[in-house]
Design an enzyme around this catalytic site. Structure first.
Site, PDB file in Angstrom:
ATOM      1  N   HIS A  53      47.260  41.984  36.552  1.00 39.04           N
ATOM      2  CA  HIS A  53      47.646  40.834  37.369  1.00 39.04           C
ATOM      3  C   HIS A  53      46.914  39.592  36.848  1.00 39.04           C
ATOM      4  O   HIS A  53      45.814  39.278  37.311  1.00 39.04           O
ATOM      5  CB  HIS A  53      47.265  41.135  38.821  1.00 39.04           C
ATOM      6  CG  HIS A  53      47.521  40.047  39.812  1.00 39.04           C
ATOM      7  ND1 HIS A  53      48.352  38.970  39.581  1.00 39.04           N
ATOM      8  CD2 HIS A  53      47.043  39.872  41.082  1.00 39.04           C
ATOM      9  CE1 HIS A  53      48.374  38.196  40.652  1.00 39.04           C
ATOM     10  NE2 HIS A  53      47.588  38.715  41.563  1.00 39.04           N
TER      11      HIS A  53
ATOM     12  N   CYS B 249      47.322  33.232  43.645  1.00 38.21           N
ATOM     13  CA  CYS B 249      48.008  34.223  42.807  1.00 38.21           C
ATOM     14  C   CYS B 249      49.487  33.927  42.590  1.00 38.21           C
ATOM     15  O   CYS B 249      50.086  34.426  41.643  1.00 38.21           O
ATOM     16  CB  CYS B 249      47.876  35.621  43.419  1.00 38.21           C
ATOM     17  SG  CYS B 249      46.186  36.215  43.501  1.00 38.21           S
TER      18      CYS B 249
ATOM     19  N   CYS C  45      52.065  37.750  47.272  1.00 34.85           N
ATOM     20  CA  CYS C  45      51.112  37.360  48.305  1.00 34.85           C
ATOM     21  C   CYS C  45      49.952  36.615  47.642  1.00 34.85           C
ATOM     22  O   CYS C  45      49.722  36.730  46.445  1.00 34.85           O
ATOM     23  CB  CYS C  45      50.600  38.582  49.062  1.00 34.85           C
ATOM     24  SG  CYS C  45      49.824  39.846  48.011  1.00 34.85           S
TER      25      CYS C  45
END
Length: 401
Positions: free
Chosen positions: A357, A91, A387
């Site tokens: 996201h 990510c 994270c």
């Protein structure tokens, strides 16, 4: 040591990552090409001066595979002399691509780069690239890896965040994002996406749910309880035996949304900027990657932020604005508690719970939002952090010029 400056930052709006999402019709390479063209046009950029294109992508297969950075550069009509590189730090891929570009500039070996990320989650489903961490039971059990949603619930259980606190944070994200959108706070960075006929496909983030209320959020079922019952709760308790059970509080309403999007920034040193007439907006003070325990995983932002602050010679109290990716509500609340951050300077324009996201692109979007808001508020120093799977965290600290 050369300083690394950010001259410009652009991003697409985020489209719902479903077949009915507005950006589903747009290939990921086209999303990137539109951003390359935007940087070129907005800055009257002589593209042959670009030393490299670095693009992060968390699911680099299919339409997003095969080094989409180089492919997009060629497809956009940039000189064949401009190389490209695709990276994957889950990510945080987009933010890591920016950090890597900054390191190249600071080394003095390269002077001007484009960095960012892309993720078309409606066209290339999350985790469709496989991998031992997810799909190999022997590896999974040895490292005690559990799904991220269960990890988020593990954090909330340990930290004793109840469902109401989690939902209140999610509602705040929706309200702040909608206010920012209506007030035009995202307009400087967002590049509308048009079709071949010049008709608008999408010109603003479409995942927002401004009609959300605490009552509506409270009615949503836990999203990861069933996964927990498949043995992942037991794995978490083995690692944290002081717990009797995992309280599942994360839902579709207080977790990040699945969306499509892309973003890029233009990074270089002072001399190259002056030669090309580029005005620096911010300089990168520090960049850091670190990792934490695999099972709880979503707390990697804490050690990476401590590392970045130390590199920059700063303390938490020196940061004027914070952007902490809202993969789930609990990790953000844990981060806020750890660094004692005032709510008024944390994710002030909402985050991924509201806007979505797009995995590999999110870090770029966070940084562009951060720089825009620092400028709007006439503040100085901001920090963005994300994270990732495997316990990793990536952090970037910038200072306005």
């Amino acid at each position: 040591m050369q300083e690394a400056y950010i001259f410009d930052a652009v991003r697409t709006p985020c489209g719902r990552g479903k077949v009915y999402g507005s950006l589903h019709e747009v290939k990921p390479i086209d999303l990137l090409c539109k951003m390359l063209h935007a940087l070129q046009e907005r800055n009257s950029l002589d593209t042959k001066e670009v030393d490299d294109i670095i693009v992060g992508c968390a699911t680099p297969v299919g339409e997003q595979g095969g080094n989409i950075a180089k492919s997009a550069g060629l497809y956009a009509g940039w000189p064949e002399t401009v190389p490209g590189m695709q990276i994957n730090r889950f990510c945080a891929s987009g933010l890591e691509s920016i950090n890597l570009a900054a390191m190249k500039v600071r080394s003095g070996w390269e002077q001007l780069l484009v960095a960012g990320g892309v993720e078309s989650m409606s066209r290339v489903p999350m985790r469709s690239d496989g991998g031992a961490l997810y799909n190999d039971p022997a590896v999974n059990s040895k490292v005690n890896y559990i799904p991220q949603g269960v990890s988020a619930d593990l954090i909330s259980t340990i930290e004793q965040f109840d469902r109401t606190q989690i939902d209140q944070y999610a509602l705040q994200s929706q309200q702040r994002a909608f206010h920012a959108q209506e007030a035009g706070y995202f307009d400087r960075s967002i590049i509308p996406v048009y079709d071949i006929n010049g008709l608008t496909i999408l010109d603003k983030d479409e995942h927002l749910r401004p009609e959300s209320t605490l009552e509506v959020l409270g009615q949503l079922p836990p999203a990861f309880a069933a996964l927990g019952k498949q043995g992942f709760d037991a794995m978490a308790i083995i690692r944290y035996p002081f717990l009797n059970e995992i309280e599942h509080v994360h839902t579709a309403g207080n977790s990040s949304g699945i969306v499509d999007g892309a973003g890029l920034v233009l990074i270089g040193n002072k001399e190259k900027g002056e030669a090309l007439g580029l005005k620096p907006r911010a300089r990168i003070l520090a960049a850091a990657a670190s990792s934490s325990e695999t099972t709880i995983m979503l707390q990697g932002t804490i050690p990476s932020t401590k590392k970045a602050l130390k590199l920059a010679g700063l303390e938490a109290k020196d940061i004027n604005l914070w952007e902490v990716n809202e993969a789930f509500a609990a990790p953000v609340l844990k981060f806020q508690r750890t660094f004692d951050i005032d709510n008024d300077i944390l994710n002030v324009n909402g985050g991924a719970i509201a806007m979505g996201h797009p995995l590999g692109a999110t870090g770029t979007m966070l940084l562009s939002t951060l720089i825009d808001e620092l400028e709007r508020r006439q503040l100085s120093i901001g920090l963005a952090t994300m994270c990732t799977s495997g316990g990793m965290g990536v952090t970037t600290i910038v200072e306005l010029v």
